[in-house]
Enzyme design. Structure first.
Site, mmCIF file in Angstrom:
data_model
loop_
_atom_site.group_PDB
_atom_site.id
_atom_site.type_symbol
_atom_site.label_atom_id
_atom_site.label_comp_id
_atom_site.label_asym_id
_atom_site.label_seq_id
_atom_site.Cartn_x
_atom_site.Cartn_y
_atom_site.Cartn_z
ATOM 1 N N ASP A 155 66.311 27.848 -24.319
ATOM 2 C CA ASP A 155 65.838 26.736 -23.487
ATOM 3 C C ASP A 155 65.541 25.501 -24.331
ATOM 4 O O ASP A 155 64.858 25.584 -25.358
ATOM 5 C CB ASP A 155 64.555 27.170 -22.763
ATOM 6 N N TYR A 158 62.791 16.909 -26.137
ATOM 7 C CA TYR A 158 62.089 17.603 -27.220
ATOM 8 C C TYR A 158 62.374 16.904 -28.552
ATOM 9 O O TYR A 158 63.516 16.867 -29.010
ATOM 10 C CB TYR A 158 62.476 19.086 -27.294
ATOM 11 N N ASN A 182 58.574 22.655 -12.801
ATOM 12 C CA ASN A 182 57.285 22.100 -12.355
ATOM 13 C C ASN A 182 57.354 21.508 -10.944
ATOM 14 O O ASN A 182 56.721 20.494 -10.657
ATOM 15 C CB ASN A 182 56.792 21.029 -13.348
ATOM 16 N N LEU A 233 51.748 31.857 -24.018
ATOM 17 C CA LEU A 233 50.612 32.249 -24.872
ATOM 18 C C LEU A 233 49.577 31.131 -24.997
ATOM 19 O O LEU A 233 48.664 31.212 -25.825
ATOM 20 C CB LEU A 233 51.116 32.639 -26.279
ATOM 21 N N THR A 271 57.874 30.529 -30.107
ATOM 22 C CA THR A 271 57.644 30.684 -31.540
ATOM 23 C C THR A 271 58.833 30.158 -32.351
ATOM 24 O O THR A 271 59.974 30.178 -31.888
ATOM 25 C CB THR A 271 57.374 32.162 -31.915
HETATM 26 N N1 LIG Z 1 59.337 22.976 -18.325
HETATM 27 C C1 LIG Z 1 58.338 22.446 -18.982
HETATM 28 O O1 LIG Z 1 57.689 21.495 -18.535
HETATM 29 C C2 LIG Z 1 57.964 23.027 -20.317
HETATM 30 C C3 LIG Z 1 56.799 22.616 -20.971
HETATM 31 C C4 LIG Z 1 56.502 23.194 -22.206
HETATM 32 C C5 LIG Z 1 57.342 24.145 -22.771
HETATM 33 N N2 LIG Z 1 58.491 24.501 -22.134
HETATM 34 C C6 LIG Z 1 59.423 25.517 -22.706
HETATM 35 O O2 LIG Z 1 58.665 26.685 -22.976
HETATM 36 C C7 LIG Z 1 58.854 27.061 -24.340
HETATM 37 C C8 LIG Z 1 57.630 27.766 -24.813
HETATM 38 O O3 LIG Z 1 56.489 26.900 -24.802
HETATM 39 P P1 LIG Z 1 55.385 27.041 -25.925
HETATM 40 O O4 LIG Z 1 56.005 26.769 -27.252
HETATM 41 O O5 LIG Z 1 54.213 26.272 -25.524
HETATM 42 O O6 LIG Z 1 55.146 28.637 -25.820
HETATM 43 P P2 LIG Z 1 54.196 29.658 -26.527
HETATM 44 O O7 LIG Z 1 55.035 30.821 -26.881
HETATM 45 O O8 LIG Z 1 53.042 29.884 -25.598
HETATM 46 O O9 LIG Z 1 53.621 28.967 -27.832
HETATM 47 C C9 LIG Z 1 54.334 28.949 -29.040
HETATM 48 C C10 LIG Z 1 53.457 28.333 -30.091
HETATM 49 O O10 LIG Z 1 52.353 29.207 -30.330
HETATM 50 C C11 LIG Z 1 52.251 29.452 -31.735
HETATM 51 N N3 LIG Z 1 51.640 30.761 -31.971
HETATM 52 C C12 LIG Z 1 50.415 30.948 -32.533
HETATM 53 N N4 LIG Z 1 50.100 32.247 -32.601
HETATM 54 C C13 LIG Z 1 51.143 32.909 -32.075
HETATM 55 C C14 LIG Z 1 51.390 34.296 -31.858
HETATM 56 N N5 LIG Z 1 50.519 35.234 -32.218
HETATM 57 N N6 LIG Z 1 52.545 34.653 -31.277
HETATM 58 C C15 LIG Z 1 53.438 33.706 -30.913
HETATM 59 N N7 LIG Z 1 53.263 32.365 -31.106
HETATM 60 C C16 LIG Z 1 52.110 31.970 -31.668
HETATM 61 C C17 LIG Z 1 53.669 29.350 -32.218
HETATM 62 O O11 LIG Z 1 53.636 29.115 -33.613
HETATM 63 P P3 LIG Z 1 54.811 29.673 -34.565
HETATM 64 O O12 LIG Z 1 55.986 28.826 -34.277
HETATM 65 O O13 LIG Z 1 54.265 29.469 -35.918
HETATM 66 O O14 LIG Z 1 55.031 31.113 -34.219
HETATM 67 C C18 LIG Z 1 54.160 28.161 -31.431
HETATM 68 O O15 LIG Z 1 53.686 26.955 -32.015
HETATM 69 C C19 LIG Z 1 59.193 25.757 -25.049
HETATM 70 O O16 LIG Z 1 59.903 25.981 -26.252
HETATM 71 C C20 LIG Z 1 60.047 25.084 -24.019
HETATM 72 O O17 LIG Z 1 61.355 25.591 -24.113
HETATM 73 C C21 LIG Z 1 58.799 23.966 -20.907
#
Ligand SMILES: NC(=O)c1ccc[n+]([C@@H]2O[C@H](COP(=O)([O-])OP(=O)(O)OC[C@H]3O[C@@H](n4cnc5c(N)ncnc54)[C@H](OP(=O)(O)O)[C@@H]3O)[C@@H](O)[C@H]2O)c1
Length: 309
Positions: A47, A52, A152, A221, A275
């Site tokens: 995704d 981004y 959303n 997360l 991640t």
């Molecule tokens: N449609 C929308 O409006 C929208 C909005 C936001 C995001 N998204 C999509 O959703 C995806 C995921 O969002 P997100 O990045 O916020 O998701 P997430 O998986 O909740 O968070 C990932 C972040 O958490 C950190 N992290 C800290 N501890 C962790 C652990 N124990 N396990 C895994 N990760 C940990 C990761 O760091 P490390 O990299 O160091 O592991 C990374 O910075 C995005 O990449 C994007 O594709 C969509």
């Protein structure tokens, strides 16, 4: 890994999607390793969004694909458009012109002739659904976009789109995690006067289920709006205690249990993980091996600070 059927061609997609919003500091080689690790874990869905890091995330994936064209056929790639930033001003734009330009920009940056799915990123109040139809129809006809979806959006917005856009809305990507549950709270507090009963998004989960629209959960997360990760966070001590206990019982990490909690919703649902670490991709992919009983699901919900009527 588990798989669901998706889109007009019924492609089998992993229920864990690798989100690539945070890869801007990775090199193409590191990103290639991340992608290969995901594929090795059975994750075949990726995704992105044009906004981004101002297109940098797509450009990095494009470099990977130019170095390793063999990866393209193994990857189902989704991107999004509609969030703009011009001279520091943020706004949403679903005009025909902007969608059309965005698709071409996405394909150029990704170094590919098509994307497997295009989502409209955040609702544009000024959207004209007929214009959206023209832009999407042209892109699908030209083979640039395979499937169409939204992000959303509430049920009425999707209804409006479904009235005028010929392409089916295949998915709605919404924020959902054990510590971010407005879409669940309202349903559990129907007919109550507490704030938890406030309907913010029009029964979006049930609506997607009724209309066979895949739910993609983002920030699985995180708590709040990008406030941070709840795993290991002292603000969520009770939640972590429960997640840790179940993780120990099932031989996985507490993060995998937290993602399993999202995936437990009884409909076609995918968790978009974010991640940037290959080691964590392996840990999180194991979320599909976790079995959560109904009792455990409700225990996690309440440990996150939620109540039941
Ligand atoms: N449609 C929308 O409006 C929208 C909005 C936001 C995001 N998204 C999509 O959703 C995806 C995921 O969002 P997100 O990045 O916020 O998701 P997430 O998986 O909740 O968070 C990932 C972040 O958490 C950190 N992290 C800290 N501890 C962790 C652990 N124990 N396990 C895994 N990760 C940990 C990761 O760091 P490390 O990299 O160091 O592991 C990374 O910075 C995005 O990449 C994007 O594709 C969509």
């Amino acid at each position: 890994m588990n798989y669901i059927e998706f889109g007009k061609n019924n492609v089998m997609l992993s229920t864990v999607i690798l989100g690539m919003m945070r890869i801007s500091s990775l090199s193409p080689k590191e990103t290639e390793n991340l992608i290969e690790t995901a594929l090795d874990c059975g994750i075949n869905a990726f995704d992105l969004a044009d906004c981004y890091a101002d297109g940098l995330c797509e450009r990095i994936v494009g470099k990977v694909l130019s170095n390793r064209p063999d990866l393209r056929d193994k990857m189902w790639i989704q991107s999004k458009c509609g969030i703009r930033r011009d001279d520091g001003l943020k706004y949403f734009d679903f005009s025909k012109e902007h969608i059309t330009e965005s698709i071409d920009g996405i394909l150029t940056r990704l170094n590919t002739d098509h994307i497997d799915s295009l989502l409209l990123h955040r609702p544009d109040t000024l959207m004209e659904t007929e214009e959206i139809n023209e832009a999407i129809e042209a892109a699908v006809k030209a083979g640039k976009v395979i499937d169409f979806g939204v992000s959303n959006m509430n049920p009425m917005m999707i209804e409006l789109l479904m009235r005028d856009v010929k392409e089916r809305v295949c998915t709605n990507q919404i924020q959902l995690s054990a510590a971010f549950t407005p879409s669940i709270d309202a349903g559990l507090h129907v007919n109550m006067s507490s704030d938890a009963g406030i309907e913010r998004d029009g029964s979006i989960l049930e609506y997607c289920k009724l209309n066979n629209i895949v739910i993609q959960a983002w920030s699985v997360l995180q708590y709040g709006f990008f406030e941070g990760v709840f795993i290991g966070n002292s603000k969520y001590a009770e939640l972590n205690k429960v997640l840790d206990r179940i993780a120990k019982e099932q031989g996985v990490t507490s993060s995998a249990v937290a993602i399993a909690w999202v995936l437990r919703y009884p409909h076609k649902i995918q968790a978009v993980i974010g991640t940037t670490q290959a080691k964590r991709v392996r840990e999180l992919a194991l979320s599909t091996e976790v079995t959560l009983s109904r009792r455990e699901w409700y225990e996690i919900y309440q440990a996150a600070g939620n109540t039941l009527p």
